[in-house]
Design an enzyme around this catalytic site. Structure first.
Site, short mmCIF file in Angstrom:
data_model
loop_
_atom_site.label_atom_id
_atom_site.label_comp_id
_atom_site.label_asym_id
_atom_site.label_seq_id
_atom_site.Cartn_x
_atom_site.Cartn_y
_atom_site.Cartn_z
N HIS A 142 0.81 -1.22 0.00
CA HIS A 142 0.00 0.00 0.00
C HIS A 142 0.85 1.27 0.00
O HIS A 142 0.35 2.35 -0.29
CB HIS A 142 -0.99 0.01 1.17
N ASP A 172 0.00 -7.56 1.61
CA ASP A 172 0.42 -6.16 1.63
C ASP A 172 1.94 -6.03 1.64
O ASP A 172 2.50 -5.14 2.25
CB ASP A 172 -0.18 -5.43 2.83
N GLY A 243 3.18 6.08 8.83
CA GLY A 243 4.50 6.27 8.27
C GLY A 243 5.45 5.15 8.67
O GLY A 243 6.50 4.97 8.07
N ASN A 244 5.09 4.37 9.71
CA ASN A 244 5.88 3.22 10.11
C ASN A 244 5.64 2.00 9.21
O ASN A 244 6.32 0.98 9.34
CB ASN A 244 5.58 2.81 11.56
N SER A 245 4.68 2.10 8.32
CA SER A 245 4.36 0.97 7.44
C SER A 245 5.60 0.42 6.76
O SER A 245 6.33 1.16 6.11
CB SER A 245 3.38 1.40 6.34
N GLY A 301 -9.28 -25.40 -3.71
CA GLY A 301 -10.53 -25.16 -4.43
C GLY A 301 -11.75 -25.58 -3.65
O GLY A 301 -12.63 -26.27 -4.17
N VAL A 302 -11.80 -25.17 -2.37
CA VAL A 302 -12.97 -25.45 -1.54
C VAL A 302 -13.43 -24.18 -0.86
O VAL A 302 -12.63 -23.28 -0.59
CB VAL A 302 -12.66 -26.52 -0.46
N ILE A 304 -14.81 -22.98 2.63
CA ILE A 304 -14.73 -23.55 3.97
C ILE A 304 -15.32 -22.61 5.00
O ILE A 304 -15.50 -21.41 4.75
CB ILE A 304 -13.27 -23.88 4.34
#
Length: 497
Positions: A142, A172, A243-245, A301-302, A304
């Protein structure tokens, strides 16, 4: 700015304005991969720091590898990223945090409609850290999403251009490469699982201030905050802010244990509840981004759902663990192997499955093409099914269909507080009415839902439902229900309960 770096002095960006942008933060995710030994200056095999003597030696060792990330966007109003003073955060999450914001919308300042808006000028800032001597660095998707230009600033003030190598929105994560022939100080990730109570030191670029250090402990593990399908956050109380991202959280040995990604805050500032992605979770993602520029995940492909206490009791399971298969996708590995709707998956490749999210994480980590045993419970019997793991599609098709229109004739099922009628296509019975406060309403049934099975028996008309209920001998009856979002099982208490 590429091979000719410039020196950039740290710049304090409108602190008052940053404070007024206060919004509960859901920042982003990152981690590291095994790398070559660090330089002598940044050797991370040194003895652990004694916190009673302070953290200055640890800061000296790791700070050269932490960078501030500056991003320029062509579209100043694009979604995503951290704006201006390291400000805007990702979209409003679902789950308990989303419920909080819906109840207290005043805590969403700066996040209109749950979307992010970049400030005028299309600039954003975040954090990151270098993981190889040749300049590969980790930050958040992001932060660099839709970036036109990316640059990084090191602790010594030198600024370099960087290019985005690959991103992974599901976690992310983003991998960038500094455009320089210089050899950089870099850090490694820990191979040890962090424990609650361990010391952590967070380093990053809060509010655009530049290299900032805070300390705390790991407060909890395994947090699911609704940020993505693979949530497994560490909760830390070291102060992290907008800003710590993408910045790292270090242990006392100077290894990365987590990637600072989110905060929970009514004010927009730190209140001691921060979230970091464990390094182990991100290791494969970063390695894949470095190798191919994208991420390949395993796929069953389930569809759940969790096994609740009610469902476990209705199915005769020993414990409310595992993941219940509510539907199987067409042309999927699960369908080809014989996994069926109603199976409860207890193990994959010999590893126990705690719940549905645990299954998603474990399958995603498997290598496509390999055959693994999947342990399921079907009709009270445990069996192993060999499944050849597939590659997760970019937009996997879930086996779901919209609800049918209501039929005119309804039959009352008073014990459950609902009325049903034949479905228009003959598949199941349509719920036409649900009494408020009834057992059906408490478990989320609503008008328009279609009941496909009752106690393992397909139903096509109300009489089938009545017959299946009479044959049921348990305190709870399991129903397979199709909603506008897909299919799921739910357990309703019977008169015997």
């Amino acid at each position: 700015m590429s091979s000719n770096p410039t020196r950039k002095a740290p710049k304090v960006l409108g602190l008052l304005a940053a404070g007024l942008l206060g919004a509960t933060a859901m920042v982003g995710v990152t981690a590291v991969i095994p790398v070559t030994p660090a330089t002598a200056q940044n050797q991370l095999q040194a003895a652990a720091i004694d916190p009673s003597k302070g953290f200055a030696d640890l800061v000296d060792r790791v700070m050269p590898a932490v960078v501030s990330v500056q991003v320029k966007f062509a579209n100043a109003s694009a979604e995503g990223g951290e704006g201006g003073q390291g400000g805007m955060m990702p979209n409003l999450p679902e789950g308990p945090w989303g419920d909080f914001f819906k109840q207290f919308p005043q805590f969403r300042q700066g996040m209109p409609d749950g979307q992010q808006r970049r400030p005028e000028g299309g600039m954003a800032q975040g954090s990151g850290f270098i993981i190889t001597a040749d300049g590969y660095a980790v930050t958040n998707n992001h932060v660099v999403k839709d970036a036109e230009e990316v640059s990084v600033t090191l602790q010594d003030g030198m600024e370099y251009k960087a290019k985005v190598i690959g991103t992974d929105p599901k976690t992310d994560l983003a991998l960038i490469k500094i455009e320089s022939d210089k050899k950089f100080d870099h850090v490694t990730f820990t191979s040890d699982a962090p424990r609650v109570g361990d010391w952590v030191m967070a380093v990053g670029n809060p509010f655009g201030l530049g290299g900032t250090v805070t300390t705390g402990i790991i407060s909890a593990r395994g947090r699911d905050i609704g940020a993505g399908p693979y949530d497994d956050f560490l909760q830390i109380d070291a102060a992290i802010n907008r800003g710590n991202s993408g910045g790292p959280a270090f242990n006392l040995e100077g290894e990365v244990v987590g990637i600072n990604t989110a905060i929970f805050s009514p004010s927009g500032g730190s209140v001691g509840i921060g979230f970091a992605i464990p390094a182990a979770v991100a290791e494969n993602v970063i390695a894949s981004l470095k190798e191919t520029g994208s991420v390949t995940r395993g796929w069953l492909g389930v569809r759940i759902q969790p096994v609740t206490e009610d469902i476990a009791e209705s199915m005769g399971l020993a414990a409310a663990k595992g993941a219940l298969v509510s539907d199987v996708t067409e042309d999927s590995p699960a369908l080809a192997a014989g996994i069926a709707q109603g199976d409860t998956i207890l193990k994959v490749d010999g590893k126990e499955i705690e719940d549905s999210r645990d299954l998603s994480r474990k399958v995603a980590q498997l290598k496509p093409g390999q055959a693994v045993p999947v342990t399921v419970v079907r009709d009270g019997k445990t069996m192993d099914i060999s499944v050849k793991i597939g590659t997760m599609p970019a937009d996997p098709q879930m086996a779901a269909a919209p609800g049918e229109k209501k039929a005119e004739e309804s039959v009352s099922l008073a014990d459950f507080g609902l009325k049903v009628a034949p479905a228009q296509d003959g598949a199941g019975v349509t719920v036409t009415e649900v009494a408020p406060g009834s057992p059906a309403a408490e478990r989320g049934l609503k008008a328009g839902d279609i009941i496909l099975e009752v106690a393992g028996t397909e139903v096509h008309e109300p009489a089938d439902v009545t017959s299946a209920l009479k044959a049921n001998t348990k305190k709870r009856v399991l129903m397979l229900v199709k909603t506008e979002d897909g299919q799921r099982f739910l357990a309703l208490p019977t008169a015997r309960g």
